[in-house]
Design a protein around this motif. Structure first.
Motif, PDB file in Angstrom:
ATOM      1  N   ILE A  73      -5.522  -6.680   4.177  1.00 19.56           N
ATOM      2  CA  ILE A  73      -4.731  -5.713   3.402  1.00 19.56           C
ATOM      3  C   ILE A  73      -4.374  -4.479   4.231  1.00 19.56           C
ATOM      4  CG2 ILE A  73      -6.749  -4.595   2.351  1.00 19.56           C
ATOM      5  CD1 ILE A  73      -3.494  -5.261   0.487  1.00 19.56           C
ATOM      6  N   ALA A  74      -5.264  -4.037   5.085  1.00 19.28           N
ATOM      7  CA  ALA A  74      -5.008  -2.830   5.883  1.00 19.28           C
ATOM      8  C   ALA A  74      -3.952  -3.059   6.965  1.00 19.28           C
ATOM      9  CB  ALA A  74      -6.303  -2.316   6.502  1.00 19.28           C
ATOM     10  N   ASP A  75      -3.635  -4.315   7.255  1.00 21.48           N
ATOM     11  CA  ASP A  75      -2.618  -4.633   8.262  1.00 21.48           C
ATOM     12  C   ASP A  75      -1.210  -4.654   7.674  1.00 21.48           C
ATOM     13  OD1 ASP A  75      -4.653  -4.972  10.136  1.00 21.48           O
ATOM     14  OD2 ASP A  75      -4.822  -7.116   9.702  1.00 21.48           O
ATOM     15  N   LEU A  76      -1.101  -4.542   6.353  1.00 24.46           N
ATOM     16  CA  LEU A  76       0.196  -4.654   5.682  1.00 24.46           C
ATOM     17  C   LEU A  76       0.798  -3.287   5.419  1.00 24.46           C
ATOM     18  CD1 LEU A  76      -0.747  -7.355   3.049  1.00 24.46           C
ATOM     19  CD2 LEU A  76       0.281  -7.693   5.295  1.00 24.46           C
ATOM     20  N   SER A  77       2.103  -3.274   5.299  1.00 24.42           N
ATOM     21  CA  SER A  77       2.828  -2.058   4.938  1.00 24.42           C
ATOM     22  C   SER A  77       4.114  -2.466   4.221  1.00 24.42           C
ATOM     23  CB  SER A  77       3.132  -1.235   6.191  1.00 24.42           C
ATOM     24  OG  SER A  77       3.702  -0.001   5.836  1.00 24.42           O
ATOM     25  N   PRO A  78       3.982  -2.997   2.986  1.00 22.85           N
ATOM     26  CA  PRO A  78       5.157  -3.509   2.280  1.00 22.85           C
ATOM     27  C   PRO A  78       6.214  -2.433   2.044  1.00 22.85           C
ATOM     28  CG  PRO A  78       3.127  -4.056   1.109  1.00 22.85           C
ATOM     29  CD  PRO A  78       2.770  -3.131   2.213  1.00 22.85           C
ATOM     30  N   ALA A  79       7.471  -2.834   2.170  1.00 17.42           N
ATOM     31  CA  ALA A  79       8.599  -1.922   1.946  1.00 17.42           C
ATOM     32  C   ALA A  79       8.938  -1.874   0.462  1.00 17.42           C
ATOM     33  CB  ALA A  79       9.817  -2.388   2.738  1.00 17.42           C
TER      34      ALA A  79
END
Length: 155
Positions: free
Chosen positions: A97-103
């Protein structure tokens, strides 16, 4: 595996409802690319006007058209002008989860992009999660929280 927000179009307006087409939602490729939504990807759609919730797949319309066309059975759930939230999902292991950055894109009434935001989750040394909404410059935006004030009692 956990189902997580992959990208979101928030407040996009329906431009057409086409009952006779054989299904799907037609979206502007520029909007999809900016939110990380792929052609043929299944998305969840939440109609802010009616409360209707549905799932269908994305097909790409004309680039730059700002279209948001509900097709087939989905056309019965939305009217032109209705404001939608369209959300894609991805499946990840919890620690990813910490690797994600949804737009997250927000829109005006003509389906122009108003804001380009990112969701961010980090985990501290104690293993606690911290959530943030970031603007284009990476600055944290306020997160709406329930009021902590106690309700007033009738006398």
């Amino acid at each position: 595996m956990r189902k997580i927000v992959g990208g979101k179009l928030h407040g996009i307006r329906v431009t057409e409802a086409n009952l006779e087409y054989h299904g799907s939602i037609t979206l502007d490729p520029d909007h999809c690319e900016a939110a990380g939504i792929l052609p043929l990807e299944f998305v969840e759609i939440w109609n802010k006007n009616s409360g209707a919730r549905l799932s269908t797949y994305v097909i790409l319309g004309q680039r730059g058209s700002h279209c948001c066309i509900l097709n087939g059975a989905a056309a019965r759930t939305c009217q032109p002008g209705d404001e939608l939230i369209i959300c894609s999902s991805i499946y990840v292991e919890g620690e990813q989860i910490a690797d994600l950055s949804p737009a997250v894109l927000t829109f005006d009434s003509a389906n122009n992009v108003v804001e380009r935001l990112r969701y961010s989750v980090r985990q501290d040394e104690a293993g606690r999660y911290h959530f943030a909404i970031l603007d284009e410059s990476g600055s944290r935006l306020p997160i709406p929280l329930a009021s902590r004030a106690s309700p007033k009692r009738a006398s």
